[in-house]
Scaffold this active site. Sequence first.
Site, PDB file in Angstrom:
ATOM      1  CG  ASP A   4      -2.721   9.473  11.029  1.00 49.77           C
ATOM      2  OD1 ASP A   4      -1.943  10.123  10.297  1.00 49.77           O
ATOM      3  OD2 ASP A   4      -3.925   9.356  10.789  1.00 49.77           O
TER       4      ASP A   4
ATOM      5  CG  ASP B  24      -4.333   9.222  16.155  1.00 51.32           C
ATOM      6  OD1 ASP B  24      -3.866   8.663  15.135  1.00 51.32           O
ATOM      7  OD2 ASP B  24      -5.399   9.857  16.142  1.00 51.32           O
TER       8      ASP B  24
ATOM      9  CE  LYS C   4      -1.083  13.163   9.098  1.00 48.27           C
ATOM     10  NZ  LYS C   4      -2.321  12.396   9.288  1.00 48.27           N
TER      11      LYS C   4
END
Length: 142
Positions: free
Chosen positions: A102, A104, A86
């Site tokens: 993110d 999700d 990241k």
Amino acid sequence: MVFVKAAWITLLTRTNYTVGVQVLARSLQNVQSQYPLVVLYTPDTIPESVVDLLRRSGCITRPTQYIVPEGKIEYMWDYYPDTWTKLRVWELDEYDRVVLLDADMLVKDNMDELMTMTLQEGWIAACHACNSMKVKQYPADW
């Protein structure tokens, strides 16, 4: 301050998060964000068919390489080693501002103000970490 070039960024290193990235992209579209979603992906683990699918979902795609720290590190969960990658978001210097999300996440309200909020020169902003799962290894103030 208004940034001419800003983007939401997410990282895809495993194909099992592809649907999550699609949901994230659709949720940003649904809240009418004026900024694109850029998906950093690792070409050695993400097939071109998935990259094409993400492009058709309205994402901008950028290949990237893993960041692997030297030495042995003990991780609580098997996906933590991917987290180092990241840090590649800071290499996207074609953007004035980026916000890392993110894969999700589900965006329920427009957050475009994050692209224009005032920050001191050279600063970054981050949300406060939390420990909603009550993991005992996490710091107490999370």
